[in-house]
Design an enzyme around this catalytic site. Structure first.
Site, PDB file in Angstrom:
ATOM      1  N   MET A   1     -11.624   5.203  -1.160  1.00 51.83           N
ATOM      2  CA  MET A   1     -12.272   5.434   0.135  1.00 51.83           C
ATOM      3  C   MET A   1     -12.812   6.858   0.129  1.00 51.83           C
ATOM      4  SD  MET A   1      -9.601   3.487   2.657  1.00 51.83           S
ATOM      5  CE  MET A   1      -8.199   3.568   1.546  1.00 51.83           C
TER       6      MET A   1
ATOM      7  N   HIS B   1      -1.126  -1.090  -4.250  1.00 48.62           N
ATOM      8  CA  HIS B   1      -2.404  -0.667  -3.691  1.00 48.62           C
ATOM      9  C   HIS B   1      -2.410   0.845  -3.548  1.00 48.62           C
ATOM     10  CE1 HIS B   1      -6.138  -1.833  -1.663  1.00 48.62           C
ATOM     11  NE2 HIS B   1      -5.912  -0.862  -0.798  1.00 48.62           N
TER      12      HIS B   1
ATOM     13  N   MET C   1      -8.197   8.725  -0.487  1.00 49.30           N
ATOM     14  CA  MET C   1      -9.035   9.150   0.629  1.00 49.30           C
ATOM     15  C   MET C   1      -9.388  10.626   0.460  1.00 49.30           C
ATOM     16  SD  MET C   1      -6.993   7.380   3.802  1.00 49.30           S
ATOM     17  CE  MET C   1      -6.485   5.666   3.769  1.00 49.30           C
TER      18      MET C   1
ATOM     19  N   GLY D   1      -0.948   1.597   9.793  1.00 53.99           N
ATOM     20  CA  GLY D   1      -0.312   1.257  11.059  1.00 53.99           C
ATOM     21  C   GLY D   1      -1.243   0.747  12.143  1.00 53.99           C
TER      22      GLY D   1
ATOM     23  N   MET E   1     -12.051  -5.257   4.951  1.00 56.45           N
ATOM     24  CA  MET E   1     -11.241  -4.356   5.759  1.00 56.45           C
ATOM     25  C   MET E   1     -11.040  -4.972   7.141  1.00 56.45           C
ATOM     26  SD  MET E   1     -10.398  -1.799   3.874  1.00 56.45           S
ATOM     27  CE  MET E   1      -9.573  -0.912   5.204  1.00 56.45           C
TER      28      MET E   1
ATOM     29  N   HIS F   1      -8.056   1.724  -4.600  1.00 52.93           N
ATOM     30  CA  HIS F   1      -9.022   1.581  -3.506  1.00 52.93           C
ATOM     31  C   HIS F   1      -9.593   2.962  -3.196  1.00 52.93           C
ATOM     32  CE1 HIS F   1      -9.629   0.229   0.995  1.00 52.93           C
ATOM     33  NE2 HIS F   1     -10.775   0.542   0.394  1.00 52.93           N
TER      34      HIS F   1
ATOM     35  N   ASP G   1      -4.307   3.870  -2.227  1.00 54.77           N
ATOM     36  CA  ASP G   1      -5.360   4.297  -1.307  1.00 54.77           C
ATOM     37  C   ASP G   1      -5.745   5.739  -1.599  1.00 54.77           C
ATOM     38  OD1 ASP G   1      -5.833   2.064   0.558  1.00 54.77           O
ATOM     39  OD2 ASP G   1      -3.712   2.311   1.032  1.00 54.77           O
TER      40      ASP G   1
ATOM     41  N   GLY H   1      -8.741   4.593   6.961  1.00 53.84           N
ATOM     42  CA  GLY H   1      -8.390   5.994   7.153  1.00 53.84           C
ATOM     43  C   GLY H   1      -6.936   6.221   7.477  1.00 53.84           C
ATOM     44  N   PHE H   2      -6.319   5.288   8.179  1.00 52.45           N
ATOM     45  CA  PHE H   2      -4.930   5.470   8.601  1.00 52.45           C
ATOM     46  C   PHE H   2      -4.167   4.154   8.525  1.00 52.45           C
ATOM     47  CE2 PHE H   2      -7.424   8.678  10.808  1.00 52.45           C
ATOM     48  CZ  PHE H   2      -6.742   9.835  10.472  1.00 52.45           C
TER      49      PHE H   2
ATOM     50  N   SER I   1       0.816  -1.216   0.000  1.00 50.50           N
ATOM     51  CA  SER I   1       0.000   0.000   0.000  1.00 50.50           C
ATOM     52  C   SER I   1       0.850   1.266   0.000  1.00 50.50           C
ATOM     53  CB  SER I   1      -0.909   0.014   1.231  1.00 50.50           C
ATOM     54  OG  SER I   1      -1.550   1.269   1.346  1.00 50.50           O
TER      55      SER I   1
ATOM     56  N   ASP J   1      -7.214  -6.002   3.834  1.00 56.99           N
ATOM     57  CA  ASP J   1      -6.456  -4.768   4.000  1.00 56.99           C
ATOM     58  C   ASP J   1      -6.571  -4.287   5.434  1.00 56.99           C
ATOM     59  OD1 ASP J   1      -5.274  -2.277   3.845  1.00 56.99           O
ATOM     60  OD2 ASP J   1      -6.686  -1.448   2.398  1.00 56.99           O
ATOM     61  N   GLY J   2      -5.417  -4.178   6.101  1.00 58.70           N
ATOM     62  CA  GLY J   2      -5.410  -3.605   7.438  1.00 58.70           C
ATOM     63  C   GLY J   2      -4.674  -4.452   8.452  1.00 58.70           C
TER      64      GLY J   2
END
Length: 221
Positions: free
Chosen positions: A67, A32, A36, A144, A136, A65, A34, A141-142, A7, A174-175
């Protein structure tokens, strides 16, 4: 086939082309992306210009992706001849089936993501139309964040539905994916893993990417 999709969210944005070159050299075949908007999720990342600027810097396929709210307004902006997936969130689409058809009209595989608290039955009437389900395993959103264990049961349920219906869509997670939990996520039925901070936050991005790919290639699932 198991595939790794590192990502960009966790990459050094000042060195994106260089970081992508590292994971490509290590063997990753997806990246990936992301996207947002600060509305659907509490963060703002990148737009279509970054994707277009990276196009000539890599041969990796793009795994986009979205979001964002009202993703149908921006789908065409993220289409390139190397965009393999465009994934939207079920929670962000008033007319999900229509959005899926729009993605497919560009020759791109349509993905649908669901958040940790979203029930799977929301997907019951679209399984036949999609190329990817994204589970998910954190609240989006974040980067880590820690993996939410209840995602494993969701993965298993999606895999069972896929087998029961004789379908061939990909299952992406993802996550919070790390080398410590990747194998159990694969065992639950996933075949595309998104890893952000575990890859780009490692002391040696190349070696960490290789470790992920080796683990996924050797998985007996």
């Amino acid at each position: 086939m198991n595939r790794l999709s590192p990502s960009l969210l966790s990459a050094d944005f000042a060195r994106l082309a260089e970081e992508i070159a590292i994971i490509e050299h290590a063997g990753a075949d997806l990246i990936h992306v992301d996207v947002m908007d600060g509305h659907f999720v509490p963060n703002i990342t990148i737009g279509p210009k970054i994707l277009k600027d990276l196009y000539n810097k890599t041969s990796i396929s793009f795994d986009v992706h979205l979001m964002i709210e009202k993703p149908e307004r921006y789908i065409e902006s993220f289409v390139t001849d190397r965009t393999e997936f465009i994934t939207v969130h079920a929670e962000a689409c008033t007319h999900l089936h229509r959005v899926i058809q729009e993605i497919k009209s560009f020759g791109v595989k349509a993905g649908v993501a669901i958040n940790p608290a979203t029930p799977l039955d929301l997907l019951d009437y679209i399984f036949d139309d999609i190329g990817l389900v994204l589970i998910m395993s954190v609240n989006p959103g974040f980067g880590g964040q820690n993996f939410i264990p209840s995602a494993l049961e969701k993965i298993r349920q999606v895999y069972d539905k896929k087998v029961e219906r004789g379908l061939c869509f990909d299952i992406q997670v993802d996550g919070g994916i790390t080398l410590k939990n990747a194998e159990m996520v694969l065992a639950a039925g996933a075949n595309i893993l998104v890893a952000g901070s575990a890859v780009f936050g490692a002391p040696d991005v190349y070696e960490e990417t290789k470790k992920f790919i080796e683990l996924m290639e050797n998985s007996k699932i």
